[in-house]
Motif scaffolding. Sequence first.
Motif, PDB file in Angstrom:
ATOM      1  N   PRO A 116      -1.553  -4.703  -9.914  1.00 44.46           N
ATOM      2  CA  PRO A 116      -1.933  -5.768 -10.840  1.00 44.46           C
ATOM      3  C   PRO A 116      -2.853  -6.909  -9.969  1.00 44.46           C
ATOM      4  O   PRO A 116      -2.944  -6.990  -8.947  1.00 44.46           O
ATOM      5  N   PRO A 117      -3.871  -7.591 -10.874  1.00 45.18           N
ATOM      6  CA  PRO A 117      -4.601  -8.774 -10.088  1.00 45.18           C
ATOM      7  C   PRO A 117      -3.801  -9.888  -9.378  1.00 45.18           C
ATOM      8  O   PRO A 117      -2.544  -9.936  -9.981  1.00 45.18           O
ATOM      9  N   GLY A 118      -4.035 -10.230  -8.356  1.00 43.53           N
ATOM     10  CA  GLY A 118      -3.444 -11.249  -7.770  1.00 43.53           C
ATOM     11  C   GLY A 118      -2.293 -10.946  -6.711  1.00 43.53           C
ATOM     12  O   GLY A 118      -1.040 -11.639  -6.691  1.00 43.53           O
ATOM     13  N   GLY A 119      -2.553  -9.997  -6.020  1.00 43.80           N
ATOM     14  CA  GLY A 119      -1.423  -9.434  -5.012  1.00 43.80           C
ATOM     15  C   GLY A 119      -1.009  -8.054  -5.255  1.00 43.80           C
ATOM     16  O   GLY A 119      -0.101  -7.769  -4.270  1.00 43.80           O
ATOM     17  N   GLY A 120      -1.329  -7.228  -6.131  1.00 43.24           N
ATOM     18  CA  GLY A 120      -0.840  -5.783  -6.112  1.00 43.24           C
ATOM     19  C   GLY A 120      -1.170  -5.128  -4.851  1.00 43.24           C
ATOM     20  O   GLY A 120      -2.606  -5.207  -4.352  1.00 43.24           O
ATOM     21  N   THR A 121      -0.310  -4.461  -4.194  1.00 45.17           N
ATOM     22  CA  THR A 121      -0.540  -3.852  -2.738  1.00 45.17           C
ATOM     23  C   THR A 121       0.618  -2.829  -2.758  1.00 45.17           C
ATOM     24  O   THR A 121       1.432  -2.613  -3.525  1.00 45.17           O
ATOM     25  N   LEU A 122       0.461  -2.116  -1.427  1.00 46.56           N
ATOM     26  CA  LEU A 122       1.270  -0.993  -0.900  1.00 46.56           C
ATOM     27  C   LEU A 122       1.488  -1.201   0.203  1.00 46.56           C
ATOM     28  O   LEU A 122       0.290  -1.413   1.293  1.00 46.56           O
ATOM     29  N   GLY A 123       2.617  -1.218   1.176  1.00 45.28           N
ATOM     30  CA  GLY A 123       2.798  -1.391   2.418  1.00 45.28           C
ATOM     31  C   GLY A 123       2.207  -0.412   3.471  1.00 45.28           C
ATOM     32  O   GLY A 123       2.040   0.884   3.112  1.00 45.28           O
ATOM     33  N   LEU A 124       2.058  -0.757   4.554  1.00 48.05           N
ATOM     34  CA  LEU A 124       1.544   0.270   5.644  1.00 48.05           C
ATOM     35  C   LEU A 124       2.713   1.478   5.883  1.00 48.05           C
ATOM     36  O   LEU A 124       3.633   1.151   6.302  1.00 48.05           O
ATOM     37  N   HIS A 125       2.304   2.769   5.907  1.00 48.69           N
ATOM     38  CA  HIS A 125       3.057   3.900   5.994  1.00 48.69           C
ATOM     39  C   HIS A 125       2.281   5.048   6.431  1.00 48.69           C
ATOM     40  O   HIS A 125       0.918   5.147   6.068  1.00 48.69           O
ATOM     41  N   TYR A 126       3.188   6.171   6.679  1.00 45.38           N
ATOM     42  CA  TYR A 126       2.615   7.297   6.464  1.00 45.38           C
ATOM     43  C   TYR A 126       3.125   7.994   5.278  1.00 45.38           C
ATOM     44  O   TYR A 126       4.271   7.774   5.020  1.00 45.38           O
ATOM     45  N   ASP A 127       2.678   9.120   4.888  1.00 48.26           N
ATOM     46  CA  ASP A 127       3.103   9.833   3.935  1.00 48.26           C
ATOM     47  C   ASP A 127       3.967  10.987   4.302  1.00 48.26           C
ATOM     48  O   ASP A 127       3.912  11.345   5.734  1.00 48.26           O
ATOM     49  N   THR A 128       4.780  11.368   3.523  1.00 45.95           N
ATOM     50  CA  THR A 128       5.955  12.456   3.930  1.00 45.95           C
ATOM     51  C   THR A 128       5.479  13.899   3.417  1.00 45.95           C
ATOM     52  O   THR A 128       5.732  14.722   4.089  1.00 45.95           O
ATOM     53  N   ASN A 129       4.752  13.915   2.351  1.00 47.02           N
ATOM     54  CA  ASN A 129       4.082  15.323   2.030  1.00 47.02           C
ATOM     55  C   ASN A 129       3.012  15.523   2.755  1.00 47.02           C
ATOM     56  O   ASN A 129       2.268  14.542   3.321  1.00 47.02           O
ATOM     57  N   GLY A 130       2.640  16.734   2.815  1.00 49.53           N
ATOM     58  CA  GLY A 130       1.450  17.175   3.876  1.00 49.53           C
ATOM     59  C   GLY A 130       0.082  16.804   3.141  1.00 49.53           C
ATOM     60  O   GLY A 130      -0.788  16.731   4.187  1.00 49.53           O
ATOM     61  N   GLY A 178      -2.175  12.207   4.883  1.00 45.48           N
ATOM     62  CA  GLY A 178      -1.525  10.874   4.995  1.00 45.48           C
ATOM     63  C   GLY A 178      -0.398  11.057   6.176  1.00 45.48           C
ATOM     64  O   GLY A 178       0.204   9.985   6.581  1.00 45.48           O
ATOM     65  N   ARG A 179      -0.033  12.185   6.432  1.00 48.66           N
ATOM     66  CA  ARG A 179       1.034  12.253   7.505  1.00 48.66           C
ATOM     67  C   ARG A 179       0.577  11.677   8.893  1.00 48.66           C
ATOM     68  O   ARG A 179       1.327  11.513   9.901  1.00 48.66           O
ATOM     69  N   LYS A 180      -0.905  11.787   9.098  1.00 44.26           N
ATOM     70  CA  LYS A 180      -1.553  11.533  10.395  1.00 44.26           C
ATOM     71  C   LYS A 180      -2.030  10.332  10.404  1.00 44.26           C
ATOM     72  O   LYS A 180      -2.810   9.821  11.657  1.00 44.26           O
ATOM     73  N   SER A 181      -2.219   9.628   9.165  1.00 42.26           N
ATOM     74  CA  SER A 181      -3.064   8.165   9.334  1.00 42.26           C
ATOM     75  C   SER A 181      -2.088   7.169   8.749  1.00 42.26           C
ATOM     76  O   SER A 181      -1.638   7.281   7.400  1.00 42.26           O
ATOM     77  N   LEU A 182      -1.644   6.178   9.501  1.00 41.50           N
ATOM     78  CA  LEU A 182      -1.226   5.074   8.950  1.00 41.50           C
ATOM     79  C   LEU A 182      -2.223   4.328   7.749  1.00 41.50           C
ATOM     80  O   LEU A 182      -3.243   4.355   7.999  1.00 41.50           O
ATOM     81  N   HIS A 183      -1.700   3.920   6.652  1.00 39.99           N
ATOM     82  CA  HIS A 183      -2.592   3.508   5.516  1.00 39.99           C
ATOM     83  C   HIS A 183      -1.794   2.721   4.677  1.00 39.99           C
ATOM     84  O   HIS A 183      -0.497   2.622   4.528  1.00 39.99           O
ATOM     85  N   ASP A 184      -2.798   1.969   3.895  1.00 37.45           N
ATOM     86  CA  ASP A 184      -1.805   0.810   2.992  1.00 37.45           C
ATOM     87  C   ASP A 184      -3.049   0.704   1.855  1.00 37.45           C
ATOM     88  O   ASP A 184      -4.199   1.174   1.979  1.00 37.45           O
ATOM     89  N   SER A 185      -2.549  -0.150   0.757  1.00 33.88           N
ATOM     90  CA  SER A 185      -3.720  -0.802   0.071  1.00 33.88           C
ATOM     91  C   SER A 185      -3.746  -2.249   0.270  1.00 33.88           C
ATOM     92  O   SER A 185      -2.902  -3.136   0.028  1.00 33.88           O
ATOM     93  N   GLU A 186      -4.856  -2.788   0.348  1.00 32.91           N
ATOM     94  CA  GLU A 186      -5.247  -4.111   0.679  1.00 32.91           C
ATOM     95  C   GLU A 186      -5.047  -4.820  -0.636  1.00 32.91           C
ATOM     96  O   GLU A 186      -5.222  -4.417  -1.683  1.00 32.91           O
ATOM     97  N   PRO A 187      -4.277  -5.921  -0.589  1.00 25.34           N
ATOM     98  CA  PRO A 187      -3.932  -6.769  -2.024  1.00 25.34           C
ATOM     99  C   PRO A 187      -5.049  -6.972  -2.845  1.00 25.34           C
ATOM    100  O   PRO A 187      -6.127  -7.145  -2.404  1.00 25.34           O
ATOM    101  N   THR A 188      -4.976  -6.921  -4.166  1.00 18.90           N
ATOM    102  CA  THR A 188      -5.909  -7.167  -5.032  1.00 18.90           C
ATOM    103  C   THR A 188      -6.026  -8.582  -5.202  1.00 18.90           C
ATOM    104  O   THR A 188      -5.180  -9.315  -4.895  1.00 18.90           O
TER     105      THR A 188
END
Length: 232
Positions: A116-130, A178-188
């Motif tokens: 959503p607008p105003g702070g929608g985000t996803l924290g820094l992580h590695y994925d578990t699926n290949g 996604g298992r090899k790269s730390l990634h996240d979504s910058e807040p909206t």
Amino acid sequence: MFDINQYRHDYFYNLATVIDGLIPEDLCDSLAARVNRIIAGEGVDWVKHQSLGTDAVSDLGGEYNHQIFKGDDIRQHLPELSAIYHALVPLVSLVTHTDTVVSPYPLSDINIKAYPPGGGTLGLHYDTNGITVLLFLTTNQEAPLRMQIERSHPSKKAPWTEHRHIFAKKGSLLIMQGRKSLHDSEPTLTEQKLSVVYNYYERHDTYRHEDFDNFVYYGIKPTVLAPQGEPV
């Protein structure tokens, strides 16, 4: 021209590649409108937690703030996305040079993350699926996917981290290691961002941490890994 070698190079060297124009923009708009009608009717869960991630699920404990369409939500309300998921297997296999299979986990095989607008985000992580694949239903000038790519070269004194920002483009498909790269979504800030998450695996490797879904979807803190040599 569809340059499979370029997509393969980006996937293996840069850990992610983007294929533009996979589905028409008007279909994206139609799907996005349906997504928002369901959100307005409070038909899906809102994921909102922070500081719960651990090494057990390869998460650095950042903030999670988005509406989530889980696998059954997709199959009930947006069956076209399920059809696309299965139809993409040969393409994903070509790009990744793997014996790609769909997920055996119906809760997480297909998701939509609606930021959503105003702070929608996803924290820094590695994925578990290949193999992680994202299909973007919106074009966004903010809230990019942020990747950290570990680099090294004999001409350099020490390894370094390359930071890559990938902005959502309506109808585009991102295929990522996604298992090899730390990634996240910058807040909206002012925009809504809609990402369809397609989780794929290799036929011989369908590992998914048993605590991961409870952590991601329901904010239940994962089990902490015991020190080496100690019983769990």
